[in-house]
Enzyme design. Structure first.
Site, PDB file in Angstrom:
ATOM      1  N   CYS A 198       1.515   4.517   4.558  1.00 35.92           N
ATOM      2  CA  CYS A 198       2.610   4.773   3.626  1.00 35.92           C
ATOM      3  C   CYS A 198       2.690   6.268   3.409  1.00 35.92           C
ATOM      4  O   CYS A 198       1.824   7.026   3.871  1.00 35.92           O
ATOM      5  CB  CYS A 198       2.400   4.022   2.315  1.00 35.92           C
ATOM      6  N   LYS A 247       1.394  -8.924  -2.421  1.00 33.10           N
ATOM      7  CA  LYS A 247       0.868  -7.943  -3.370  1.00 33.10           C
ATOM      8  C   LYS A 247       1.844  -7.820  -4.538  1.00 33.10           C
ATOM      9  O   LYS A 247       3.033  -7.589  -4.300  1.00 33.10           O
ATOM     10  CB  LYS A 247       0.702  -6.594  -2.672  1.00 33.10           C
ATOM     11  N   LYS A 256       5.803  -7.300  -1.131  1.00 33.97           N
ATOM     12  CA  LYS A 256       5.245  -6.347  -2.086  1.00 33.97           C
ATOM     13  C   LYS A 256       6.244  -6.179  -3.214  1.00 33.97           C
ATOM     14  O   LYS A 256       7.368  -5.703  -3.009  1.00 33.97           O
ATOM     15  CB  LYS A 256       4.975  -5.008  -1.408  1.00 33.97           C
TER      16      LYS A 256
END
Length: 334
Positions: free
Chosen positions: A120, A256, A203
């Site tokens: 990321c 997540k 996510k």
């Protein structure tokens, strides 16, 4: 038949019977331990909102990794704190970046320990977003649009640099559309077709990430991440996100956070046959630690129940800051 012929308590009469019929079991092979690595020397600084979790410099990293290996934990997830940040997060794909250096060091010390590289840009950009940003002013405030397609090349460069450094698994967490396809193609072209992708497929734009943003120094400098991370109210959308990643070449799927999204874990487990990862995130960790420090809960019992719940919901792998503690508890329980 029913009561009194059927008595469910018969199979709960002793620890031995309960163990024999237990349906869900935790093992140390389930765990991945996150590590935060920073430039400098002699650094082992506890993160204030995450008791027991530290920033390590490369010279103090060896002691931490040795402990993880000695406990039998099979993998670590690396996050890096760079010396400098810029608008495109160039430290993320620098061959001498902190994640790349830490990866090489860990693989030299413990070749069999799996290194999972978080792919990321948010820790490395000066604006704290997970991709390139077009900034502008509105009513005297700095605003920005996160540019999806323009960010993909930077993410590919990051993934390839991490693979070159020796990462065993690439774990892209940016939630840009098409990121798995782009990274898969980039890895294959660079000669890393054997490297699996553990995709942060689902996510959520969650409030549970607060302590992590202190740990990774990655809070957005303006706006939020709701234009690319998922709305916590949505579950059907999770299927669409996960299906896209499967079609694009993901090898593992992740949900997540985990604790508030057990239904999403179960949904993905029922729909897809790829290995499923649950990320037991920083806010979930810190809440338990805070309550435990005040004597309000039994930390070991609570954590064990949480992790069992994640496995029961369908997780094959759990990323957790409790990995070392859980490994010790499992060893003590033998």
């Amino acid at each position: 038949m029913s009561f009194p012929i059927v008595r469910h308590r018969r199979l709960r009469q002793s620890a031995a019977i309960r163990g024999m019929v237990r349906e869900t079991v935790l093992t140390v092979d389930d765990f991945i331990q996150p590590i935060f690595v920073a430039h400098g020397s002699g650094i082992k600084n506890e993160i204030s909102s995450m008791p027991g979790v530290y920033h390590f410099s490369l010279d103090t990293l060896e002691e931490e990794v040795k402990e993880i290996v000695d406990l039998g934990i099979p993998a670590v997830l690396l996050f890096g704190i760079p010396e400098t940040k810029d608008s495109v997060g160039s430290s993320a794909f620098d061959e001498e970046g902190i994640v790349q250096q830490a990866t090489r060091k860990i693989k030299a010390l413990y070749p069999d320990l799996l290194v999972v590289a978080d792919t990321c840009l948010c820790e490395f950009t000066d604006h704290g977003h997970c991709g390139m940003v077009h900034t502008f002013e509105r009513d005297g405030h700095v605003c920005g649009d996160v540019l999806n397609d323009e960010s993909l090349d930077l993410l590919v460069r990051t993934a390839v640099s991490q693979a070159k450094a020796g990462a065993d698994i690439i774990a892209p967490s940016n939630m840009m559309d098409g990121f798995v396809q782009a990274i898969r193609a980039g890895l294959d072209e660079a000669g890393f077709s054997h490297i699996p992708i553990m995709s942060y497929s689902v996510k959520y734009a969650s409030a549970f990430y607060g302590p992590f943003r202190e740990a990774a120094d990655s809070a957005p400098q303006f706006g939020d991440r709701k234009t690319y991370q998922m709305d916590p109210a949505n579950v059907r959308e999770a299927l669409r996100e996960a299906e896209s990643d499967v079609l694009e070449g993901a090898d593992m799927l992740m949900v997540k956070p985990a604790l508030a999204f057990m239904d999403v874990l179960r949904l993905l487990r029922d729909q897809f046959d790829l290995p499923l990862v649950a990320y037991n995130v920083s806010g979930e960790y810190s809440m338990v630690k805070a309550a435990s420090e005040r004597g309000w809960i039994n930390e070991r019992a609570i954590v064990t129940e949480m992790l069992l719940g994640m496995k029961r919901a369908g997780a094959d792998i759990i990323i957790t800051y409790f990995a070392k503690d859980a490994a010790r508890w499992l060893r003590e329980g033998k």
